[in-house]
Motif scaffolding. Sequence first.
Motif, PDB file in Angstrom:
ATOM      1  N   ALA A  29       0.842  -1.195   0.000  1.00 36.18           N
ATOM      2  CA  ALA A  29       0.000   0.000   0.000  1.00 36.18           C
ATOM      3  C   ALA A  29       0.875   1.241   0.000  1.00 36.18           C
ATOM      4  CB  ALA A  29      -0.918  -0.003   1.224  1.00 36.18           C
ATOM      5  N   GLY A  30       0.525   2.221  -0.804  1.00 38.13           N
ATOM      6  CA  GLY A  30       1.257   3.473  -0.859  1.00 38.13           C
ATOM      7  C   GLY A  30       2.453   3.426  -1.801  1.00 38.13           C
ATOM      8  N   ALA A  31       2.783   2.278  -2.342  1.00 34.19           N
ATOM      9  CA  ALA A  31       3.909   2.173  -3.254  1.00 34.19           C
ATOM     10  C   ALA A  31       3.486   2.639  -4.645  1.00 34.19           C
ATOM     11  CB  ALA A  31       4.418   0.733  -3.322  1.00 34.19           C
ATOM     12  N   GLU A  32       4.468   3.067  -5.423  1.00 36.50           N
ATOM     13  CA  GLU A  32       4.193   3.496  -6.787  1.00 36.50           C
ATOM     14  C   GLU A  32       3.788   2.281  -7.621  1.00 36.50           C
ATOM     15  OE1 GLU A  32       6.728   5.278 -10.476  1.00 36.50           O
ATOM     16  OE2 GLU A  32       7.213   6.003  -8.479  1.00 36.50           O
ATOM     17  N   THR A  33       2.692   2.418  -8.363  1.00 35.64           N
ATOM     18  CA  THR A  33       2.225   1.280  -9.156  1.00 35.64           C
ATOM     19  C   THR A  33       2.960   1.226 -10.486  1.00 35.64           C
ATOM     20  OG1 THR A  33       0.428   2.582 -10.086  1.00 35.64           O
ATOM     21  CG2 THR A  33      -0.066   1.291  -8.107  1.00 35.64           C
ATOM     22  N   ALA A  44      -3.474  -9.530 -17.773  1.00 34.07           N
ATOM     23  CA  ALA A  44      -3.063  -9.632 -16.371  1.00 34.07           C
ATOM     24  C   ALA A  44      -3.020  -8.261 -15.709  1.00 34.07           C
ATOM     25  CB  ALA A  44      -1.698 -10.303 -16.276  1.00 34.07           C
ATOM     26  N   TYR A  45      -2.567  -7.253 -16.445  1.00 32.77           N
ATOM     27  CA  TYR A  45      -2.482  -5.898 -15.903  1.00 32.77           C
ATOM     28  C   TYR A  45      -3.864  -5.378 -15.524  1.00 32.77           C
ATOM     29  CZ  TYR A  45      -1.196  -0.982 -15.524  1.00 32.77           C
ATOM     30  OH  TYR A  45      -0.995   0.297 -15.066  1.00 32.77           O
ATOM     31  N   HIS A  46      -4.805  -5.548 -16.444  1.00 34.81           N
ATOM     32  CA  HIS A  46      -6.157  -5.070 -16.149  1.00 34.81           C
ATOM     33  C   HIS A  46      -6.830  -5.910 -15.060  1.00 34.81           C
ATOM     34  CE1 HIS A  46      -6.221  -1.855 -19.017  1.00 34.81           C
ATOM     35  NE2 HIS A  46      -5.757  -2.656 -19.950  1.00 34.81           N
ATOM     36  N   GLY A  47      -6.516  -7.188 -15.009  1.00 34.22           N
ATOM     37  CA  GLY A  47      -7.016  -8.018 -13.914  1.00 34.22           C
ATOM     38  C   GLY A  47      -6.479  -7.541 -12.569  1.00 34.22           C
ATOM     39  N   ALA A  48      -5.203  -7.171 -12.553  1.00 39.62           N
ATOM     40  CA  ALA A  48      -4.611  -6.655 -11.314  1.00 39.62           C
ATOM     41  C   ALA A  48      -5.221  -5.303 -10.941  1.00 39.62           C
ATOM     42  CB  ALA A  48      -3.093  -6.537 -11.463  1.00 39.62           C
ATOM     43  N   LEU A  49      -5.484  -4.467 -11.936  1.00 42.00           N
ATOM     44  CA  LEU A  49      -6.132  -3.180 -11.651  1.00 42.00           C
ATOM     45  C   LEU A  49      -7.530  -3.382 -11.078  1.00 42.00           C
ATOM     46  CD1 LEU A  49      -5.159  -0.852 -14.638  1.00 42.00           C
ATOM     47  CD2 LEU A  49      -4.354  -0.761 -12.279  1.00 42.00           C
ATOM     48  N   LEU A  69     -10.099  -4.180  -3.901  1.00 47.35           N
ATOM     49  CA  LEU A  69      -9.507  -4.094  -2.572  1.00 47.35           C
ATOM     50  C   LEU A  69      -9.744  -2.720  -1.962  1.00 47.35           C
ATOM     51  CD1 LEU A  69      -7.675  -5.260  -0.312  1.00 47.35           C
ATOM     52  CD2 LEU A  69      -5.729  -4.351  -1.594  1.00 47.35           C
ATOM     53  N   GLU A  70      -9.537  -1.665  -2.749  1.00 46.82           N
ATOM     54  CA  GLU A  70      -9.769  -0.309  -2.245  1.00 46.82           C
ATOM     55  C   GLU A  70     -11.229  -0.117  -1.851  1.00 46.82           C
ATOM     56  OE1 GLU A  70      -8.376   2.238  -5.366  1.00 46.82           O
ATOM     57  OE2 GLU A  70      -6.271   1.744  -4.975  1.00 46.82           O
ATOM     58  N   LEU A  71     -12.155  -0.628  -2.669  1.00 46.21           N
ATOM     59  CA  LEU A  71     -13.579  -0.509  -2.340  1.00 46.21           C
ATOM     60  C   LEU A  71     -13.922  -1.293  -1.074  1.00 46.21           C
ATOM     61  CD1 LEU A  71     -15.226  -0.743  -5.874  1.00 46.21           C
ATOM     62  CD2 LEU A  71     -15.095   1.261  -4.383  1.00 46.21           C
ATOM     63  N   ALA A  72     -13.321  -2.471  -0.916  1.00 48.89           N
ATOM     64  CA  ALA A  72     -13.576  -3.260   0.295  1.00 48.89           C
ATOM     65  C   ALA A  72     -13.039  -2.548   1.528  1.00 48.89           C
ATOM     66  CB  ALA A  72     -12.936  -4.645   0.155  1.00 48.89           C
ATOM     67  N   GLN A  73     -11.878  -1.925   1.394  1.00 47.79           N
ATOM     68  CA  GLN A  73     -11.311  -1.189   2.524  1.00 47.79           C
ATOM     69  C   GLN A  73     -12.180   0.015   2.879  1.00 47.79           C
ATOM     70  OE1 GLN A  73      -7.377  -0.460   0.989  1.00 47.79           O
ATOM     71  NE2 GLN A  73      -6.518  -2.295   1.943  1.00 47.79           N
TER      72      GLN A  73
END
Length: 171
Positions: free
Chosen positions: A18-22, A124-129, A135-139
């Motif tokens: 979290a907080g790392a550059e993507t 894979a990139y879009h799956g990760a996005l 994850l952000e919505l769940a948080q």
Amino acid sequence: MPIPRKIALLCLLLAGPAGAETLSLAQALDAAYAQNPELAAVGREIGIAEGERRQAGLLPNPELSWEVEDTRRSTSTTTVMLSQALELGGKRGARVELAQAGQSIAQLQLERQRNALRAEVIQAYHGALRAQTALELAQQSQALTERGVRVAEGRVKAGQSSPVEATRAQV
């Protein structure tokens, strides 16, 4: 269709702490192109095809041979022969043409491999996005729920609602 392990690792790199550059899509593609062994192997095939094309255009080497008859020194005969093959009927031209076709095939295979890898990385990139967004919505949902529980507990302590209200909010 299952995602290959290498692409899944790319997704983990993309998600990062979290907080790392993507990782951007261009960076992900560059990393995949640079570190994919199948792509490197197909790239080497182009060099091999280039060497075969160059070799096909050369004249055949002359051959030198010798023959010794009779092992006795006084009656021995030694014959030395030098021969050069003469290619007629456009054999060398046909060989060069065939080698050029092989070179074109190697280029097409490299392009096909790059396109397949690009498609896998983009998927894979879009799956990760999507996973990162989920994850952000769940948080955010968890934070909102915790805030609702604190409000309900505050109302119970203030005597404005029953303890059942706080239990319902915790559930």
